[in-house]
Write a protein that holds these residues in place. Structure first.
Motif, mmCIF file in Angstrom:
data_model
loop_
_atom_site.group_PDB
_atom_site.id
_atom_site.type_symbol
_atom_site.label_atom_id
_atom_site.label_comp_id
_atom_site.label_asym_id
_atom_site.label_seq_id
_atom_site.Cartn_x
_atom_site.Cartn_y
_atom_site.Cartn_z
ATOM 1 N N VAL A 73 0.583 14.602 2.617
ATOM 2 C CA VAL A 73 1.611 13.984 1.910
ATOM 3 C C VAL A 73 2.264 14.593 0.583
ATOM 4 O O VAL A 73 3.069 14.064 0.121
ATOM 5 N N LYS A 93 -1.764 10.274 -2.356
ATOM 6 C CA LYS A 93 -2.577 9.327 -1.510
ATOM 7 C C LYS A 93 -3.956 9.475 -1.973
ATOM 8 O O LYS A 93 -4.490 10.769 -2.232
ATOM 9 N N ARG A 94 -4.732 8.435 -2.150
ATOM 10 C CA ARG A 94 -6.050 8.682 -2.770
ATOM 11 C C ARG A 94 -6.937 9.359 -1.982
ATOM 12 O O ARG A 94 -7.794 10.125 -2.391
ATOM 13 N N GLU A 127 -6.370 11.770 -0.096
ATOM 14 C CA GLU A 127 -5.974 13.288 0.171
ATOM 15 C C GLU A 127 -7.004 14.056 -0.055
ATOM 16 O O GLU A 127 -7.846 14.058 -0.997
ATOM 17 N N LEU A 143 4.639 10.968 -2.943
ATOM 18 C CA LEU A 143 4.765 9.641 -2.086
ATOM 19 C C LEU A 143 6.054 9.094 -2.414
ATOM 20 O O LEU A 143 6.537 8.539 -1.863
ATOM 21 N N ASN A 157 0.825 -1.154 -0.014
ATOM 22 C CA ASN A 157 0.009 -0.002 -0.056
ATOM 23 C C ASN A 157 0.857 1.176 0.205
ATOM 24 O O ASN A 157 0.610 2.253 0.711
ATOM 25 N N THR A 185 -2.190 6.730 -7.870
ATOM 26 C CA THR A 185 -2.282 6.831 -6.351
ATOM 27 C C THR A 185 -1.306 5.620 -5.722
ATOM 28 O O THR A 185 -0.870 4.918 -6.469
ATOM 29 N N GLU A 186 -1.370 5.488 -4.387
ATOM 30 C CA GLU A 186 -0.576 4.234 -3.794
ATOM 31 C C GLU A 186 -1.113 2.901 -4.221
ATOM 32 O O GLU A 186 -0.104 2.255 -4.195
ATOM 33 N N GLU A 238 3.896 1.811 0.997
ATOM 34 C CA GLU A 238 4.987 1.635 2.069
ATOM 35 C C GLU A 238 5.743 0.743 1.938
ATOM 36 O O GLU A 238 5.423 -0.517 1.855
#
Length: 574
Positions: free
Chosen positions: A290, A405-406, A408, A305, A54, A385-386, A56
């Protein structure tokens, strides 16, 4: 959550194995999953490598267990040695007759993705092999045994993981923050907020200040003051009316609080507001971000990200892998060169701005982007997105790729799009217009909804989601417009929604329901939605307004959100 209720959640829950597969990731190899259709337990043993889940990443070695919830994406890469793995897909379901919320808290172990390095890797690996062997023997008693073994393994992993974390306590700050955001116009007290979090007053104050940098009651005041200044700026409501609508019974106490917060009394603020710039604030009330621009001699520098992107010239051919970004470009008077759509059979763009995307190439769906179509498009910028982390390297080879980030804030993203396209002033104007509009609509709705509540629900398969103020659309309704949330949503939950059975729906006790319907996407009303409509329609004291889920849930750009405001006004002010 009370201990008795939490125990009930476990005792009324069954684990059902859906699939078991084993394999090996060779040195230099990759195992990748995108948009998991069910929760998955990935058990690995062998060499070292990297795991990105996800968006990270972390380094893994020797042995680990990865618990990935439904919808997650991960990429496992091996370095010098083989990594042997077993992937077990499963779902947690309520047993027959259970009619309660199914794991409402985001940090509940079965609703949380985590990576854990086990203290007994050999035992873990043998248990995984045993489950795989039982599963491979087909239906019947063997698969029944596989379910039992999986449930035992989940128990051991969760206990070991929680011990390693020093014990898991509810995310009390987000529980309380979400509640405040949906109810700050009501009378609130510290004891009430502490009871929601299941802790003492001092503990709540300490934790809240650590994470939010202000106390819970200060957070209440900040939200009230932000709402009050919008009404002073954009409406002609009297000071007494504004005081009442922001949770103050005493107009003079409100005036003192306002002056303490902004430095001037409300009357003076109103007189000078016309010449002052709008006060812009993120709709979620959260301070973390972010993605944001910084100035540089060459141009704006966008942090995202996966790094930084220097805007030296406005991109001309933008590919977006989330429909909300097409909405942002549309609001700024532009069209993306390519965008993902939605639908299961035939893919479509959202109806409310479909005409502006006539020349836009279809790039698959958000969950399953068509990477070959992206390559053929030859964009000069890709925005994703992530969830698209497994594809990031391939996308970056096509064009510079920015990852946000979706979830956000749309206001943050719109400002960034303004920086990217050289339309900063237009982005600021759109945000200011939204603040003005929500302030006016909030003032108009307040007397209509006095003593009534509004729920946001979505039928899904055999359950119903009751959305909280933590959900982005919930934030529009409960925070930006100040609609009264039902008491049911006040129960402690930091997640975006409660999952309840259909027969529990009367417990919500709302006067108005916005029902997020998938009728357009699935070309018909599901059985669950039929049941919900029938149940709510039988009570003449309740009003139900079906709305398009594709717009209310999927399109979080300024155009889509203003469509939501249109429909709220049409429904509640008719």
């Amino acid at each position: 959550m009370p201990q008795q209720e939490q125990a009930s959640l476990w005792s009324d829950t069954a684990v059902k194995t859906l699939d078991v597969r084993s394999g090996t990731v060779p040195p230099g190899g990759v195992l990748s999953e995108t948009g998991l259709a069910a929760s998955q337990l990935l058990l690995a043993i062998g060499g070292q490598g990297g795991l990105v889940m996800n968006g990270e990443g972390c380094h893994v070695q020797a042995s680990f267990a990865c618990h990935a919830v439904k919808g997650s994406a991960y990429t496992l890469s091996a370095e010098s040695d083989n990594i042997h793995y077993t992937a077990i897909s499963y779902k947690a379901i309520p047993v027959a007759g259970a009619a309660h919320v199914l794991f409402p808290q985001r940090n509940h172990p079965l609703r949380t993705s985590f990576i854990h390095h086990s203290g007994s890797p050999a035992e873990l690996h043998m248990a995984a092999e045993r489950i795989a062997a039982k599963w491979s023997r087909g239906e019947g008693l063997e698969r029944f045994h596989a379910n039992a073994l999986l449930q035992g393994m989940l128990y051991e992993l969760i206990m070991e993981h929680e011990r390693g974390q020093g014990g898991v306590e509810p995310d009390m700050v987000e529980v309380v923050a979400a509640y405040i955001e949906g109810h700050y116009r009501q009378e609130l007290g510290l004891k009430e907020l502490a009871a929601l979090a299941g802790c003492g007053v001092r503990q709540l104050q300490r934790r809240f200040k650590q994470e939010k940098r202000l106390g819970p009651m200060e957070y209440v005041i900040r939200l009230r003051m932000e709402s009050a200044q919008r009404m002073l700026r954009y409406t002609d409501a009297s000071i007494g009316e504004i005081a009442e609508r922001t949770g103050y019974r005493d107009m003079y106490y409100f005036s003192r609080a306002f002056k303490k917060h902004y430095g001037v009394p409300p009357q003076l603020f109103r007189r000078t507001a016309a010449s002052a710039p709008a006060v812009l604030s993120a709709p979620s009330g959260r301070s973390e971000s972010v993605a944001f621009p910084h100035g540089s001699p060459q141009g704006p520098l966008i942090h995202h990200l996966r790094g930084e992107y220097l805007v030296t010239a406005a991109p001309q051919r933008i590919a977006v892998l989330d429909v909300q970004y097409a909405d942002h470009l549309h609001a700024l008077g532009m069209s993306p060169a390519g965008s993902v759509g939605f639908g299961s059979g035939s893919l479509n763009f959202p109806a409310y701005f479909h005409e502006r995307l006539i020349t836009t190439e279809m790039l698959g769906t958000y969950e399953y982007p068509d990477l070959l179509a992206v390559e053929r498009l030859r964009p000069d910028l890709i925005i994703c997105t992530e969830v698209h982390a497994p594809h990031y390297e391939r996308l970056s080879q096509v064009a510079p790729t920015i990852m946000f980030k979706r979830n956000e804030s749309w206001q943050t993203i719109l400002k960034l799009f303004g920086e990217l396209t050289g339309k900063q002033a237009e982005a600021e104007r759109i945000i200011a217009d939204y603040l003005r509009r929500t302030a006016l609509l909030s003032a108009e709705l307040a007397p209509v909804l006095a003593g009534k509540s509004v729920a946001l629900i979505r039928p899904r398969e055999s359950i119903v989601r009751v959305h909280t103020a933590s959900h982005r659309t919930g934030a529009v309704l409960y925070r930006d417009l100040g609609l009264p949330a039902p008491r049911f949503v006040a129960e402690p939950a930091s997640d975006t929604a409660y999952h309840i059975s259909v027969d529990r729906l009367p417990a919500v006790h709302a006067n108005y329901y916005f029902l997020l319907s998938n009728e357009r996407m699935q070309e018909g009303i599901s059985m669950t939605e039929h049941s919900v409509r029938g149940m709510l329609g039988a009570d003449k004291r309740q009003l139900i307004y079906p709305v398009d889920a594709a717009t209310w849930i999927g399109c979080y750009g300024p155009t889509g959100i203003n469509c939501i405001l249109d429909q709220v006004a049409q429904a509640l002010l008719a």
